[in-house]
Design an enzyme around this catalytic site. Structure first.
Site, mmCIF file in Angstrom:
data_model
loop_
_atom_site.group_PDB
_atom_site.id
_atom_site.type_symbol
_atom_site.label_atom_id
_atom_site.label_comp_id
_atom_site.label_asym_id
_atom_site.label_seq_id
_atom_site.Cartn_x
_atom_site.Cartn_y
_atom_site.Cartn_z
ATOM 1 N N TYR A 23 13.404 -8.841 -11.940
ATOM 2 C CA TYR A 23 13.697 -7.876 -13.004
ATOM 3 C C TYR A 23 13.854 -6.457 -12.441
ATOM 4 O O TYR A 23 14.933 -5.902 -12.440
ATOM 5 C CB TYR A 23 12.579 -7.851 -14.051
ATOM 6 N N SER A 24 12.723 -5.862 -12.005
ATOM 7 C CA SER A 24 12.717 -4.445 -11.607
ATOM 8 C C SER A 24 13.601 -4.188 -10.402
ATOM 9 O O SER A 24 13.825 -5.067 -9.576
ATOM 10 C CB SER A 24 11.305 -3.998 -11.248
ATOM 11 N N SER A 64 6.556 -11.028 -7.217
ATOM 12 C CA SER A 64 5.478 -11.777 -6.578
ATOM 13 C C SER A 64 5.893 -13.242 -6.447
ATOM 14 O O SER A 64 6.681 -13.743 -7.240
ATOM 15 C CB SER A 64 4.167 -11.628 -7.354
ATOM 16 N N GLU A 116 5.315 -13.846 -21.033
ATOM 17 C CA GLU A 116 4.510 -13.255 -19.958
ATOM 18 C C GLU A 116 3.339 -12.449 -20.524
ATOM 19 O O GLU A 116 2.207 -12.548 -20.053
ATOM 20 C CB GLU A 116 5.408 -12.360 -19.097
#
Lengths: 404, 366
Positions: free
Chosen positions: A126-127, A159, A242
């Site tokens: 995402y980021s 991660s 999430e």
């Protein structure tokens, strides 16, 4: 099977009895492991999946049992009580839940079983360096070439990237529409030459997160989830799952982990000979109260939700937790005094406090900074006006995210 | 012990809230606070007729037979309205102390009268230091005669009966005193919160009747009950002034937009919401723990005492700042909440005292 006689008689449609029978037959409660000879979790997860317990609320043709909310809760409660994993993934498996909501039938059939049985693992792409709090400003591009998309760009704070089979990727497919409208959502194969993973060295000294470089990486067009340009909507579903895991699981993880995350400030003060220092006692009370108040809030929210009342409290938890962690670290530092200047294996207590001081930022920045959380709470819970977003309605190509 | 279920409690709360909105509006409150007595007899009669004055009184003595759970709930509504009435001092503290007594005649004489609202009772605990600790008791009993001073007594100016905590020999005892008795001098203290009446009471060889079976542990239990009731008041009051403030942020326009769109104020509001919710959780958890007598009750009562006091004060203080100039006027209600918050923050022990007690309770548990 040596315990056939002790198994309950199963009445068709009696979910509680059925799940109990399944657990009794296949799960060794005493030793916390599957009954199978090899005792492997993968085999267990497959059994749970085949029986439809993994996603009990989903229809039978889609890996579930078509149970209503109450029955699904019964299933989950039985698994939890037995200490058996694998149930309740309709609410907690980010990949499976996102695919189920937005994926094509082909994609659902192809990927969901792998995610539910643990054969596939995922990571979240995402980021980006230029898209943190403002995630919709992402600039990783996916360009359609025949039956494929070619992906170029850089992701960050990923991660588990090196262990993942698939990445949940948001990338820009249209630069001529406003920023939220030109984003698409993909499941990308992480094991390919165009994907390079580099660990990030954090201020704690750990490396939980990675940068992921996408250099002409390839995604089959069939791995597009939702329509092209609808990725932001798909992402909201993935993020909701999430957040649910983070809210729901926080307590369980703490109970489950062998080394408790909750430290007793009283023990540390006793050890440092400062438990009778009146100023230290005030600080211990302040820090411990933050933690206990948050626990009381969560307990009340769960009670209210069980009674059918909606509660704003859950949206406060993350903000509360970052205050708890920063305050804990600050009070521990105060208790240790000069010793907190030191670090390393010879100075175990100080090293722990210093680690906590740095690691508290993971909560106050990660997953939305405290400042973004305050915006969200004030807008969504209190109904205050939304932040002004200067590039919300202009073609992304003309936004300062692109033009600088 | 409690005979009131969740649904019945919610109904009582709703009825009480309706009564307050009809008879204890801000305009009513301002009229009452400007009066000499600070007491609205019609309102008190209506509250008593609803059974609220006798909420803790057992049914045999004309009460409702409720528990601290009911009291905490009611006090949230009382706090929201900044109720000016002898509820905390009489309906909670005096009733709790009397219930501790083994004297059946005394209970039969006083409890029904308190429950019906005819008799107003209050409790005098602390001396001039206002610490609400044993060391700070300022009245001494010698052979049934009371001498000394009790201070910061709520609603003594309108009370018929004073229950006076005094040092008696090596221990602590509680005495019933007629407020009109010879040797009793009730001096009004001017409180910063004009909705409350505080008094200093001097006892000069006053004949008093001891409450049989009531000792220092009875007083401690009563004070803990009072602290949880006060925590409920603080939680309810914090929520009301917070709601008033958020509503203002939505509607007040400056620079061409509602001021609630400015992050400086949005972020304050988000932080205050955490305080408001935490205060509610703390007050209710303490009430539950007291009602069930769980081992963590001591810690939870202390937690509620300082967390609710601090939250109410923080919210009320910020509310004035967030409103801006309008809340610097006497006519705006925000300052009334700050006044109540600052007085409540001292009653039955200040936050620093409760934080220390909280740590002591945690030490015992650890």
């Amino acid at each position: 099977m040596n315990d056939v006689l002790s198994q309950p008689v199963v009445v068709e449609g009696d979910v509680a009895a059925e799940v109990e029978a399944f657990l009794t037959k296949h799960w060794d409660k005493e030793n916390g492991r599957p009954r199978d000879a090899d005792g492997r979790i993968r085999g267990w997860m497959e059994k749970v999946f085949e029986a439809g317990w993994a996603v009990a609320s989903w229809p039978r043709e889609w890996f579930g049992r078509g149970l209503d909310k109450d029955d699904a809760r019964t299933v989950l409660a039985a698994f939890r009580k037995a200490g058996a994993p694998g149930a309740g993934q309709d609410r907690t498996n980010i990949s499976a839940a996102t695919l189920m909501t937005f994926g094509t039938d082909e994609l659902k059939r192809g990927l969901i079983p792998g995610f539910l049985t643990g054969k596939y693992t995922n990571c979240l792409l995402y980021s980006e360096p230029g898209a943190g709090s403002d995630l919709a400003a992402l600039r990783t591009r996916a360009e359609r070439k025949g039956d494929e998309y070619i992906v170029n760009g850089q992701k960050v704070w990923t991660s588990g990237a090196h262990k993942a089979d698939f990445g949940l990727l948001i990338a820009r497919t249209d630069w001529d529409v406003p920023k939220h409208q030109g984003i698409s959502f993909f499941f990308i194969d992480m094991r390919q030459p165009g994907v390079e993973i580099r660990p990030i060295n954090q201020i704690t000294g750990d490396s939980h997160f990675n940068e992921v470089f996408l250099d002409n990486a390839v995604v089959p067009a069939k791995n597009l989830v939702g329509k092209e340009g609808e990725g932001w909507k798909v992402l909201q579903t993935a993020l909701a799952v999430e957040r649910l895991i983070m809210g729901d699981g926080a307590g369980e993880r703490r109970q489950g982990s062998s080394k408790s995350n909750v430290v007793s400030l009283i023990d540390i003060a006793r050890e440092a000979g400062k438990i009778n220092d009146p100023l230290i006692r005030q600080e211990i009370a302040r820090a411990t109260a933050y933690r206990q108040l948050n626990a009381l809030n969560v307990a009340r929210a769960k009670e209210e939700m069980a009674q059918g009342t909606s509660s704003p409290i859950m949206s406060l938890g993350k903000l509360a937790m970052s205050r708890i962690l920063h305050t804990d670290a600050a009070v521990m530092t105060q208790i240790l005094g000069a010793a907190s200047m030191l670090d390393g294996a010879d100075n175990e207590r100080a090293a722990d406090v210093n680690y906590r001081t740095a690691n508290a930022y993971m909560t106050s920045i990660g997953g939305g900074t405290d400042q973004i959380q305050r915006n969200i709470i004030s807008e969504r819970v209190l109904g205050l006006p939304r932040e002004i977003e200067l590039d919300r309605d202009v073609p992304f190509r003309t936004s300062r995210a692109v033009t600088g | 012990m409690t005979t009131i279920g969740i649904e019945e409690r919610a109904a009582i709360r709703e009825g009480f809230a309706r009564l307050l909105s009809e008879k204890a509006s801000e305009a009513d409150l301002r009229r009452t606070m400007a009066s000499d007595s600070g007491h609205d007899t019609d309102l008190w009669k209506a509250i008593s007729d609803m059974g609220i004055a006798g909420l803790l009184v057992d049914p045999d003595h004309g009460g409702v037979g409720g528990s601290i759970l009911d009291v905490e709930t009611i006090m949230e509504e009382a706090g929201a309205a900044l109720l000016a009435a002898p509820l905390l001092s009489g309906g909670v503290m005096a009733v709790a102390l009397l219930a501790e007594s083994s004297d059946a005649d005394l209970k039969a004489r006083l409890l029904p009268a308190i429950a019906s609202g005819e008799t107003i009772a209050t409790v005098a605990v602390t001396g001039d230091n206002g610490l609400w600790t044993r060391d700070d008791i300022g009245v001494v009993a010698t052979a049934g005669w009371l001498s000394g001073t009790a201070s910061y007594v709520l609603s003594a100016n309108i009370a018929d009966v004073l229950l006076v905590v005094a040092i008696a020999g090596d221990g602590v005892a509680v005495f019933e005193v007629d407020s009109k008795a010879g040797g009793v001098t009730i001096e009004p203290l001017q409180a910063w919160d004009p909705t409350l009446r505080l008094s200093r009471i001097r006892f000069d060889k006053v004949a008093a009747k001891v409450l049989a079976g009531v000792d220092s542990s009875s007083v401690e239990r009563t004070l803990d009950l009072a602290r949880v009731a006060l925590a409920g008041e603080q939680a309810g009051a914090a929520r009301r002034i917070f709601d008033i403030t958020v509503e203002y942020l939505r509607t007040r326009v400056q620079f061409g937009r509602p001021i609630g769109g400015f992050q400086a104020l949005k972020h304050m509001a988000a932080d205050l919401l955490v305080e408001v919710e935490s205060a509610t959780s703390a007050a209710r958890a303490a009430a539950q723990a007291l009602a069930k007598g769980t081992p963590d009750a001591a810690a939870l009562v202390s937690l509620a005492a300082f967390a609710c006091a601090d939250a109410f004060h923080q919210v009320a203080a910020a509310a004035i700042q967030m409103h801006g100039g309008i809340a610097f006027t006497w006519e705006h209600p925000a300052h009334l909440y700050l006044r109540r918050a600052r007085v409540d923050a001292q009653l039955f022990g200040a936050s620093a005292y409760h934080r220390d007690r909280y740590v002591s309770a945690l030490e015992t548990a650890a």
